[in-house]
Motif scaffolding. Structure first.
Motif, PDB file in Angstrom:
ATOM      1  N   ARG A  46       0.808  -1.215   0.000  1.00 39.30           N
ATOM      2  CA  ARG A  46       0.000   0.000   0.000  1.00 39.30           C
ATOM      3  C   ARG A  46       0.848   1.274   0.000  1.00 39.30           C
ATOM      4  O   ARG A  46       0.627   2.180   0.795  1.00 39.30           O
ATOM      5  N   GLY A  47       1.843   1.310  -0.907  1.00 36.91           N
ATOM      6  CA  GLY A  47       2.675   2.495  -1.073  1.00 36.91           C
ATOM      7  C   GLY A  47       3.874   2.584  -0.162  1.00 36.91           C
ATOM      8  O   GLY A  47       4.665   3.519  -0.269  1.00 36.91           O
ATOM      9  N   GLU A  48       4.060   1.637   0.742  1.00 42.08           N
ATOM     10  CA  GLU A  48       5.194   1.652   1.662  1.00 42.08           C
ATOM     11  C   GLU A  48       6.133   0.491   1.336  1.00 42.08           C
ATOM     12  O   GLU A  48       5.703  -0.659   1.288  1.00 42.08           O
ATOM     13  N   PRO A  49       7.427   0.771   1.103  1.00 41.50           N
ATOM     14  CA  PRO A  49       8.367  -0.335   0.883  1.00 41.50           C
ATOM     15  C   PRO A  49       8.643  -1.035   2.214  1.00 41.50           C
ATOM     16  O   PRO A  49       9.073  -0.406   3.174  1.00 41.50           O
ATOM     17  N   VAL A  50       8.355  -2.327   2.256  1.00 39.44           N
ATOM     18  CA  VAL A  50       8.506  -3.093   3.496  1.00 39.44           C
ATOM     19  C   VAL A  50       9.526  -4.205   3.256  1.00 39.44           C
ATOM     20  O   VAL A  50       9.403  -4.963   2.293  1.00 39.44           O
ATOM     21  N   PRO A  51      10.551  -4.307   4.132  1.00 39.09           N
ATOM     22  CA  PRO A  51      11.549  -5.353   3.952  1.00 39.09           C
ATOM     23  C   PRO A  51      10.958  -6.741   4.183  1.00 39.09           C
ATOM     24  O   PRO A  51      10.090  -6.928   5.039  1.00 39.09           O
ATOM     25  N   VAL A  52      11.461  -7.711   3.386  1.00 42.65           N
ATOM     26  CA  VAL A  52      11.036  -9.103   3.487  1.00 42.65           C
ATOM     27  C   VAL A  52      12.166  -9.898   4.119  1.00 42.65           C
ATOM     28  O   VAL A  52      13.267  -9.970   3.570  1.00 42.65           O
ATOM     29  N   LEU A  53      11.899 -10.477   5.281  1.00 39.78           N
ATOM     30  CA  LEU A  53      12.887 -11.296   5.978  1.00 39.78           C
ATOM     31  C   LEU A  53      12.640 -12.756   5.659  1.00 39.78           C
ATOM     32  O   LEU A  53      11.513 -13.241   5.790  1.00 39.78           O
ATOM     33  N   ASN A  54      13.679 -13.454   5.249  1.00 38.26           N
ATOM     34  CA  ASN A  54      13.549 -14.847   4.855  1.00 38.26           C
ATOM     35  C   ASN A  54      13.678 -15.750   6.081  1.00 38.26           C
ATOM     36  O   ASN A  54      14.775 -15.911   6.632  1.00 38.26           O
ATOM     37  N   GLY A  55      12.557 -16.338   6.491  1.00 39.25           N
ATOM     38  CA  GLY A  55      12.552 -17.234   7.641  1.00 39.25           C
ATOM     39  C   GLY A  55      13.455 -18.435   7.457  1.00 39.25           C
ATOM     40  O   GLY A  55      14.037 -18.943   8.418  1.00 39.25           O
ATOM     41  N   ARG A  56      13.608 -18.901   6.221  1.00 46.22           N
ATOM     42  CA  ARG A  56      14.472 -20.065   5.956  1.00 46.22           C
ATOM     43  C   ARG A  56      15.927 -19.755   6.314  1.00 46.22           C
ATOM     44  O   ARG A  56      16.631 -20.598   6.851  1.00 46.22           O
ATOM     45  N   LEU A  57      16.375 -18.554   6.010  1.00 42.23           N
ATOM     46  CA  LEU A  57      17.749 -18.181   6.351  1.00 42.23           C
ATOM     47  C   LEU A  57      17.936 -18.078   7.861  1.00 42.23           C
ATOM     48  O   LEU A  57      18.968 -18.460   8.391  1.00 42.23           O
ATOM     49  N   ARG A  58      16.935 -17.553   8.557  1.00 48.78           N
ATOM     50  CA  ARG A  58      17.042 -17.401  10.009  1.00 48.78           C
ATOM     51  C   ARG A  58      17.114 -18.756  10.708  1.00 48.78           C
ATOM     52  O   ARG A  58      17.794 -18.915  11.705  1.00 48.78           O
ATOM     53  N   PHE A  59      16.433 -19.749  10.154  1.00 48.34           N
ATOM     54  CA  PHE A  59      16.357 -21.046  10.832  1.00 48.34           C
ATOM     55  C   PHE A  59      17.201 -22.130  10.161  1.00 48.34           C
ATOM     56  O   PHE A  59      17.003 -23.314  10.401  1.00 48.34           O
ATOM     57  N   ASP A  60      18.158 -21.703   9.333  1.00 46.75           N
ATOM     58  CA  ASP A  60      19.078 -22.637   8.676  1.00 46.75           C
ATOM     59  C   ASP A  60      18.364 -23.752   7.927  1.00 46.75           C
ATOM     60  O   ASP A  60      18.751 -24.914   7.986  1.00 46.75           O
ATOM     61  N   VAL A  61      17.311 -23.382   7.219  1.00 51.45           N
ATOM     62  CA  VAL A  61      16.577 -24.309   6.354  1.00 51.45           C
ATOM     63  C   VAL A  61      17.024 -24.004   4.928  1.00 51.45           C
ATOM     64  O   VAL A  61      17.196 -22.831   4.583  1.00 51.45           O
ATOM     65  N   PRO A  62      17.252 -25.025   4.090  1.00 50.29           N
ATOM     66  CA  PRO A  62      17.687 -24.743   2.715  1.00 50.29           C
ATOM     67  C   PRO A  62      16.776 -23.722   2.027  1.00 50.29           C
ATOM     68  O   PRO A  62      15.553 -23.814   2.087  1.00 50.29           O
ATOM     69  N   VAL A  63      17.428 -22.751   1.399  1.00 48.94           N
ATOM     70  CA  VAL A  63      16.705 -21.674   0.710  1.00 48.94           C
ATOM     71  C   VAL A  63      16.157 -22.209  -0.602  1.00 48.94           C
ATOM     72  O   VAL A  63      16.750 -23.073  -1.241  1.00 48.94           O
ATOM     73  N   ARG A  64      15.005 -21.684  -0.992  1.00 47.84           N
ATOM     74  CA  ARG A  64      14.407 -22.050  -2.270  1.00 47.84           C
ATOM     75  C   ARG A  64      13.856 -20.801  -2.923  1.00 47.84           C
ATOM     76  O   ARG A  64      13.675 -19.768  -2.270  1.00 47.84           O
ATOM     77  N   ASP A  65      13.564 -20.915  -4.215  1.00 45.88           N
ATOM     78  CA  ASP A  65      12.972 -19.797  -4.930  1.00 45.88           C
ATOM     79  C   ASP A  65      11.591 -19.491  -4.353  1.00 45.88           C
ATOM     80  O   ASP A  65      10.897 -20.388  -3.857  1.00 45.88           O
ATOM     81  N   LEU A  66      11.200 -18.234  -4.447  1.00 44.19           N
ATOM     82  CA  LEU A  66       9.889 -17.808  -3.973  1.00 44.19           C
ATOM     83  C   LEU A  66       8.793 -18.529  -4.747  1.00 44.19           C
ATOM     84  O   LEU A  66       8.840 -18.627  -5.967  1.00 44.19           O
ATOM     85  N   SER A  67       7.816 -19.031  -4.017  1.00 47.48           N
ATOM     86  CA  SER A  67       6.693 -19.750  -4.615  1.00 47.48           C
ATOM     87  C   SER A  67       5.401 -19.001  -4.312  1.00 47.48           C
ATOM     88  O   SER A  67       5.251 -18.417  -3.236  1.00 47.48           O
ATOM     89  N   PRO A  68       4.434 -19.026  -5.245  1.00 47.15           N
ATOM     90  CA  PRO A  68       3.147 -18.377  -4.977  1.00 47.15           C
ATOM     91  C   PRO A  68       2.392 -19.038  -3.825  1.00 47.15           C
ATOM     92  O   PRO A  68       1.454 -18.458  -3.289  1.00 47.15           O
ATOM     93  N   ASP A  69       2.813 -20.227  -3.416  1.00 44.39           N
ATOM     94  CA  ASP A  69       2.173 -20.904  -2.290  1.00 44.39           C
ATOM     95  C   ASP A  69       2.644 -20.362  -0.940  1.00 44.39           C
ATOM     96  O   ASP A  69       2.046 -20.658   0.093  1.00 44.39           O
ATOM     97  N   GLU A  70       3.735 -19.612  -0.932  1.00 43.03           N
ATOM     98  CA  GLU A  70       4.269 -19.063   0.309  1.00 43.03           C
ATOM     99  C   GLU A  70       3.438 -17.858   0.766  1.00 43.03           C
ATOM    100  O   GLU A  70       2.607 -17.342   0.016  1.00 43.03           O
ATOM    101  N   HIS A  71       3.707 -17.431   1.998  1.00 43.21           N
ATOM    102  CA  HIS A  71       2.997 -16.294   2.575  1.00 43.21           C
ATOM    103  C   HIS A  71       3.988 -15.299   3.161  1.00 43.21           C
ATOM    104  O   HIS A  71       5.104 -15.654   3.524  1.00 43.21           O
TER     105      HIS A  71
END
Length: 152
Positions: A46-71
């Motif tokens: 809604r007009g505000e740039p908001v940073p996206v934090l990757n939970g996978r990186l925080r919890f040492d889970v293998p990173v994957r490409d962004l999927s439309p199924d994610e939230h």
């Protein structure tokens, strides 16, 4: 206490509902040069740039490409809004105070974990969005956001 439960890889997480603003479907992320490794970039909310934090990186889970199924979970962390990228959002749960166990002595290395929530169908790690980034990561994010807003 009311919590929102979600999943990041094999981890089940809980966020206090008071910190949660809304749940959004994943959307294209714009890279943010100079940001901490944990930050995938920014999304316009809604007009505000908001940073996206990757939970996978925080919890040492293998990173994957962004999927439309994610939230993305829009949270308020102090004076900053952030989007937490999670694999799935399960739902809301109300837990009595007796079902929240503080684990600070057991989870010293995971400073963003404030306890363990016992739910009717299992357990979840309770998180404080305000401590999701370290002080150094937060400073780098502020610098990157400022540089992006005021390019030389």
């Amino acid at each position: 206490m009311d919590v929102l439960t979600c999943r990041v890889g094999p981890h089940r997480l809980a966020l206090p509902v008071g910190d949660v603003r809304e749940v959004l479907r994943a959307a294209a992320i714009t890279p943010l040069p100079g940001s901490p490794r944990l930050v995938d970039g920014v999304v316009d909310v809604r007009g505000e740039p908001v940073p996206v934090l990757n939970g996978r990186l925080r919890f040492d889970v293998p990173v994957r490409d962004l999927s439309p199924d994610e939230h993305f979970i829009l949270v308020r962390a102090g004076r900053r809004s952030m989007l937490l990228r999670v694999d799935d959002v399960e739902g809301l749960a109300t837990v009595p105070a007796s079902a929240v166990n503080t684990l600070t002595e057991l989870i010293v290395a995971e400073r963003h974990v404030t306890g363990l929530v016992v739910l009717p169908d299992g357990m979840a790690l309770l998180h404080d969005p305000e401590t999701f980034l370290s002080a150094a990561e937060s400073d780098r994010l502020v610098e990157a956001m400022t540089a992006a807003a005021h390019p030389s």
